[in-house]
Design an enzyme around this catalytic site. Structure first.
Site, PDB file in Angstrom:
ATOM      1  N   ASP A  18       0.772  -1.242   0.000  1.00  0.00           N
ATOM      2  CA  ASP A  18       0.000   0.000   0.000  1.00  0.00           C
ATOM      3  C   ASP A  18       0.802   1.291   0.000  1.00  0.00           C
ATOM      4  O   ASP A  18       0.578   2.164  -0.822  1.00  0.00           O
ATOM      5  CB  ASP A  18      -0.938   0.011   1.210  1.00  0.00           C
ATOM      6  N   TYR A  64       5.494  -0.161   7.759  1.00  0.00           N
ATOM      7  CA  TYR A  64       4.635  -0.866   6.789  1.00  0.00           C
ATOM      8  C   TYR A  64       5.403  -1.343   5.557  1.00  0.00           C
ATOM      9  O   TYR A  64       6.334  -2.125   5.693  1.00  0.00           O
ATOM     10  CB  TYR A  64       3.489   0.072   6.434  1.00  0.00           C
ATOM     11  N   TRP A  65       5.095  -0.836   4.358  1.00  0.00           N
ATOM     12  CA  TRP A  65       5.772  -1.333   3.144  1.00  0.00           C
ATOM     13  C   TRP A  65       6.953  -0.445   2.764  1.00  0.00           C
ATOM     14  O   TRP A  65       7.441  -0.493   1.650  1.00  0.00           O
ATOM     15  CB  TRP A  65       4.777  -1.417   1.988  1.00  0.00           C
ATOM     16  N   GLU A  96       3.036  -9.672  11.559  1.00  0.00           N
ATOM     17  CA  GLU A  96       2.691  -9.202  10.210  1.00  0.00           C
ATOM     18  C   GLU A  96       3.943  -8.751   9.444  1.00  0.00           C
ATOM     19  O   GLU A  96       4.142  -9.129   8.295  1.00  0.00           O
ATOM     20  CB  GLU A  96       1.687  -8.063  10.356  1.00  0.00           C
TER      21      GLU A  96
HETATM   22  C1  9WN Z   1      -5.872  -2.299   2.845  1.00  0.00           C
HETATM   23  C2  9WN Z   1      -5.038  -7.525   4.614  1.00  0.00           C
HETATM   24  C3  9WN Z   1      -4.401  -6.387   3.838  1.00  0.00           C
HETATM   25  C4  9WN Z   1      -3.340  -6.878   2.839  1.00  0.00           C
HETATM   26  C5  9WN Z   1      -2.546  -5.725   2.243  1.00  0.00           C
HETATM   27  C6  9WN Z   1      -1.989  -4.887   3.388  1.00  0.00           C
HETATM   28  C7  9WN Z   1      -3.120  -4.387   4.278  1.00  0.00           C
HETATM   29  C8  9WN Z   1      -5.192  -3.018   4.000  1.00  0.00           C
HETATM   30  C9  9WN Z   1      -5.009  -2.071   5.164  1.00  0.00           C
HETATM   31  O1  9WN Z   1      -3.843  -5.481   4.791  1.00  0.00           O
HETATM   32  O2  9WN Z   1      -3.941  -3.530   3.508  1.00  0.00           O
HETATM   33  O3  9WN Z   1      -6.185  -3.201   1.816  1.00  0.00           O
HETATM   34  O4  9WN Z   1      -6.013  -1.810   5.845  1.00  0.00           O
HETATM   35  O5  9WN Z   1      -3.898  -1.588   5.411  1.00  0.00           O
HETATM   36  O6  9WN Z   1      -1.231  -3.829   2.907  1.00  0.00           O
HETATM   37  O7  9WN Z   1      -1.527  -6.206   1.410  1.00  0.00           O
HETATM   38  O8  9WN Z   1      -3.932  -7.589   1.817  1.00  0.00           O
HETATM   39  O9  9WN Z   1      -4.034  -8.291   5.216  1.00  0.00           O
END
Ligand code: 9WN
Length: 468
Positions: free
Chosen positions: A189, A390-391, A441
């Site tokens: 994200d 995060y990413w 995570e």
């Molecule tokens: C938005 C569910 C998801 C993953 C994504 C991760 C995170 C969501 C968030 O969680 O995204 O889609 O609320 O941050 O980035 O890769 O699928 O685990």
């Protein structure tokens, strides 16, 4: 503690791996909703997510729970839109879950804006965007263990229509590259790759303030591990625009400020098309259909060489369609094409030797920014690298898994083994008198600190797969 490959072969180590498998499976059982899908995390993500479910199915198949794996995929495909899109979230039937996740089902407004033939199925609430198409890869993992023809016959047409949607509605110029229209569609994200686009998006201080009030993701998990309020304001502004365009892909393709041919997403799609072809073979589908899938693959392979490969950088660059220019940010997406066998052997060697094994970029070492573990999700010499956010830098189990498979495709077994070893050692997090496997995570590549939520489903699922 899982330390090195010598340890991997000791009997203690084998016992540890056996316990890991058992405890990982327990996490998946705990997170599974009765008669339905598995939540990524009941605390942090209390609905069903698209690529999470595919990774979960891969883990369930590796464990031997093939019925569970098939049910997971079927629950995911049940949310498919009439136009073929597979949404990134299928909201939990219990409306009370909306108090635990933002944006909630009403924020997408898909029911009001998409007509019933194009939109979500009756009685299922979904988001209005998709995620990397891992589902066909998961189905292939299942069929390698058991050929259940009625299952394959049910899921194949849906997967075909999903890929067809991606390579038509999301690829109007037939380049073999689907565009994504929201950072959440990348699954990575707040990747630095999207920052220049978000910086160019006008969002008002009121919008930032509004999401600050409504956000729930940074309540259970510390805010410094999550995207900023400014990023979130952009995420929500994009959703507002899609509602305005009534989710019409043609309007979106022309007017969306975020339209990207994402290297990682398209590499996964390419690999997923190979899986689709495999399923089509097993089902003896008509030749015309297989020729179409082969044509998609040929187009994607050409586009990766001619459009996305940068000889100057020795890696692939995402392409920003809204501003008609490449995005040059060095991140983990650099290595995902290995998973799809898109690079030539020479290109693969460049990716591995010049980038992965470069201590200034990804490899452990103390040249420039120090790190100990593989693989940071952002190159350490990227100015936007943050090892705890995060990413932006932390290690994620799914990206490690994709790269391990990619390295193995090209015979980089020692490097693959090193990433696998680091991955398993991160999952081992002893707590006194309790289970040592917490399946966090994401992880700090400099000191193995754990972030986000624990009991995270794809960390558990892919741990099972990595145990072999
Ligand atoms: C938005 C569910 C998801 C993953 C994504 C991760 C995170 C969501 C968030 O969680 O995204 O889609 O609320 O941050 O980035 O890769 O699928 O685990």
């Amino acid at each position: 503690m899982l330390q090195n490959s010598k340890d991997m072969n000791s009997s203690t180590q084998r016992d540890d791996l056996e316990r890991l498998r058992t405890e990982a499976y327990q996490v998946l059982k705990t997170n599974r909703q009765p008669g339905s899908a598995t939540l990524p995390s009941p605390k942090q993500y209390p609905h069903q997510w698209n690529w999470d479910s595919a990774f979960i199915a891969i883990g369930l198949a590796a464990y031997g729970d093939l019925d569970g794996a098939q049910a997971e995929i079927q629950a995911l495909l049940a949310g498919q839109w009439g136009n073929g899109m597979l949404p990134h979230i299928i909201y939990h039937p219990d409306l009370k879950m909306d108090e635990r996740y933002f944006p909630n089902r009403d924020d997408w407004g898909v029911r009001f804006f998409v007509n019933t033939t194009d939109g979500p199925p009756q009685g299922i609430d979904t988001s209005g965007i998709t995620q990397p198409p891992v589902a066909a890869i998961a189905v292939e993992a299942i069929l390698k263990k058991r050929i259940d023809l009625p299952f394959l016959e049910t899921v194949y047409p849906k997967l075909y229509r999903y890929h067809q949607y991606l390579l038509t509605a999301r690829d109007p110029d037939q380049e073999g590259l689907a565009f994504i229209l929201h950072p959440w569609e990348s699954g990575l994200d707040n990747s630095p790759r999207w920052q220049p686009l978000l910086d160019a998006m006008p969002v008002s201080p009121e919008q930032v303030n509004d999401v600050r009030q409504r956000r729930l993701d940074n309540k259970g998990v510390s805010g410094w591990q999550r995207p900023t309020d400014e990023d979130y304001a952009c995420y929500i502004e994009l959703i507002r625009r899609y509602r305005t365009y009534r989710y019409d892909p043609v309007a979106l393709g022309r007017q969306c400020p975020f339209l990207v041919q994402d290297v990682a997403f398209n590499a996964i799609l390419h690999r997923a098309n190979a899986a689709l072809l495999h399923i089509a073979d097993v089902l003896q589908r008509p030749d015309a259909e297989k020729t179409t899938i082969q044509a998609w693959r040929a187009r994607t392979a050409t586009a990766f060489q001619n459009k996305l490969w940068s000889a100057a950088d020795g890696r692939y660059l995402d392409f920003d369609l809204a501003h008609n220019r490449p995005i040059n940010q060095n991140t983990i997406a650099t290595f995902i094409p290995l998973f799809a066998q898109l690079p030539s052997p020479e290109q693969a060697d460049l990716l591995v030797q010049a980038h992965l094994k470069n201590p200034r970029e990804y490899w452990p070492g103390d040249v420039g920014r120090e790190s100990r573990l593989l693989i940071p999700t952002t190159s350490k010499n990227n100015p936007l690298y943050l090892p705890y956010n995060y990413w932006r830098g932390p290690i994620w189990i799914n990206t490690n898994w994709l790269v391990i498979k990619g390295l193995e495709n090209y015979g980089y077994h020692a490097e693959a083994q090193r990433v696998r070893q680091d991955t398993l050692s991160l999952l081992y997090n002893p707590i006194p008198n309790g289970t040592p496997w917490r399946f966090w995570e994401y992880f700090d590549p400099t000191n193995a600190n754990v972030f986000g939520t624990d009991g995270f489903s794809w960390s558990a699922a892919l741990a099972i797969e990595l145990c072999g």
